[in-house]
Motif scaffolding. Structure first.
Motif, short mmCIF file in Angstrom:
data_model
loop_
_atom_site.label_atom_id
_atom_site.label_comp_id
_atom_site.label_asym_id
_atom_site.label_seq_id
_atom_site.Cartn_x
_atom_site.Cartn_y
_atom_site.Cartn_z
N UNK A 19 0.84 -1.19 0.00
CA UNK A 19 0.00 0.00 0.00
C UNK A 19 0.88 1.24 0.00
N UNK A 20 0.78 2.03 -1.05
CA UNK A 20 1.56 3.26 -1.18
C UNK A 20 0.63 4.42 -1.51
N UNK A 21 1.19 5.64 -1.48
CA UNK A 21 0.41 6.82 -1.83
C UNK A 21 -0.09 6.73 -3.27
N UNK A 22 0.74 6.22 -4.17
CA UNK A 22 0.34 6.12 -5.58
C UNK A 22 -0.81 5.14 -5.77
N UNK A 23 -0.75 3.98 -5.08
CA UNK A 23 -1.84 3.02 -5.24
C UNK A 23 -3.14 3.56 -4.66
N UNK A 24 -3.03 4.32 -3.58
CA UNK A 24 -4.23 4.94 -3.01
C UNK A 24 -4.86 5.89 -4.02
N UNK A 25 -4.04 6.78 -4.58
CA UNK A 25 -4.57 7.78 -5.52
C UNK A 25 -5.10 7.14 -6.80
N UNK A 26 -4.45 6.08 -7.26
CA UNK A 26 -4.82 5.47 -8.53
C UNK A 26 -6.00 4.51 -8.43
N UNK A 27 -6.16 3.86 -7.27
CA UNK A 27 -7.14 2.77 -7.18
C UNK A 27 -8.16 2.90 -6.06
N UNK A 28 -7.86 3.64 -5.03
CA UNK A 28 -8.62 3.48 -3.79
C UNK A 28 -9.42 4.70 -3.38
N UNK A 29 -9.60 5.65 -4.27
CA UNK A 29 -10.39 6.85 -3.96
C UNK A 29 -11.72 6.76 -4.68
N UNK A 30 -12.81 6.88 -3.95
CA UNK A 30 -14.16 6.90 -4.53
C UNK A 30 -14.74 8.31 -4.42
N UNK A 31 -15.69 8.61 -5.28
CA UNK A 31 -16.41 9.88 -5.19
C UNK A 31 -16.06 10.92 -6.22
N UNK A 32 -14.91 10.78 -6.90
CA UNK A 32 -14.59 11.71 -7.98
C UNK A 32 -13.81 12.95 -7.58
N UNK A 33 -13.55 13.16 -6.28
CA UNK A 33 -12.78 14.32 -5.86
C UNK A 33 -11.29 14.06 -5.85
N UNK A 34 -10.52 15.12 -5.72
CA UNK A 34 -9.06 15.01 -5.68
C UNK A 34 -8.57 15.05 -4.24
N UNK A 35 -7.98 13.96 -3.78
CA UNK A 35 -7.52 13.89 -2.40
C UNK A 35 -6.19 14.63 -2.24
N UNK A 36 -5.98 15.17 -1.05
CA UNK A 36 -4.73 15.85 -0.74
C UNK A 36 -3.70 14.84 -0.24
N UNK A 37 -2.43 15.26 -0.20
CA UNK A 37 -1.39 14.38 0.33
C UNK A 37 -1.66 14.04 1.80
#
Length: 305
Positions: A19-37
């Motif tokens: 589990x890395x920051x890149x995998x979170x941003x690429x695969x694990x965010x729902x809802x369509x918004x842009x998550x912050x670091x």
């Protein structure tokens, strides 16, 4: 936030995934918004602390697009529906639980009933749950009020899940509260969808890193719709989109993460009328969200989702 902090915020899960920051941003965010670091870091660290595997849908990072561009909607971390039960079962002191609904009958009498069965002349007013531990003399009991948790739309109407399954939903809230109180070390600070006002059905299928993400598939399908190669009203008919991908050297059934952007760009440049001057950007597309029901309709046809 420095890149070093995000790089250090990673760990290897029991299933072997990292589990890395890149995998979170690429695969694990729902809802369509842009998550912050910061939101990504919080999610990774919480998964690490609680032993949650988001690839197996133990946890979700949800970030909706803000209706007001001047304000950023905060991200929400939601725990999967089975994680509470899984963590309780891992504790040797767990001896089961009972859960149900609280109803008022036509005589204005209050009843606690196990399960979620409501008779036609009854009104649901709450939910309850008892959790049993071998090291405690009395069970941990939670009773919650229906009016405090029922989720409504912007117009004040009860949303689809709570209107169609009110007993099931309020029972889940009571379960979450009782389990969290009974097992604070394992579940402290964790909340399920029913408690947090998150409307809609969250995807349940495990995630396969390396393959195209849901957001990428969403964009491909929406652009294909604009180009006349796909119709959301006829989900099973993907022949034209399949042919488009195959003719350009891509396998729609096994589309890789790095290939999805290339397919999207080809769709943007594709002119079904044969014209060469195409001025269209990906960000101008009105995307239709890919939900679990969408995945279920397409799965088995081409394996896009």
């Amino acid at each position: 936030m420095s890149n070093n902090a995000l790089q250090l915020a990673e760990f290897k899960l029991e299933g072997g995934q990292v589990l890395t920051a890149d995998t979170v941003k690429n695969y694990l965010v729902s809802g369509g918004g842009n998550v912050s670091d910061q939101e990504v870091l919080m999610f990774v660290e919480l998964c690490k602390a609680k032993g949650m595997n988001p690839f197996e849908r133990d946890a979700y990072l949800i970030k909706y697009k803000s209706k007001n561009p001047q304000f950023d909607t905060p991200a929400t971390i939601i725990v999967g529906k089975d994680f509470f039960i899984k963590k309780a079962n891992e504790n040797s002191a767990f001896e089961g639980m009972k859960a149900g609904i609280v109803v008022v009958d036509k005589e204005n009498q209050i009843h606690e009933r196990e399960g979620s069965l409501k008779l036609p002349d009854e009104t649901i007013v709450g939910g309850w749950c008892e959790v049993y531990r071998s090291d405690r003399k009395v069970p941990t009991k939670a009773i919650v009020a229906y009016d405090e948790y029922v989720q409504k739309k912007g117009n004040g109407e009860v949303n689809s899940m709570w209107s169609s399954k009110p007993g099931t939903m309020i029972r889940k809230v009571a379960q979450s509260q009782a389990l969290r109180e009974a097992f604070p070390n394992e579940l402290r600070g964790l909340y399920q969808q029913e408690e947090m006002g998150i409307d809609g059905k969250l995807p349940q299928k495990p995630i396969e890193p390396g393959m195209a993400s849901s957001e990428q598939k969403n964009k491909i399908m929406s652009m294909a719709k604009q180009k006349g190669l796909f119709n959301f009203n006829d989900m099973k008919n993907t022949k034209e989109l399949e042919y488009f991908c195959t003719s350009n050297g891509y396998d729609l059934k096994n589309l890789k993460f790095e290939e999805a952007g290339e397919v999207l760009q080809l769709l943007i440049e594709y002119d079904p009328k044969g014209n060469t001057n195409i001025e269209e950007e990906a960000q101008d597309v009105e995307f239709t969200e890919v939900t679990e029901s969408t995945e279920e309709n397409i799965e088995g046809q081409v394996g896009l989702l």
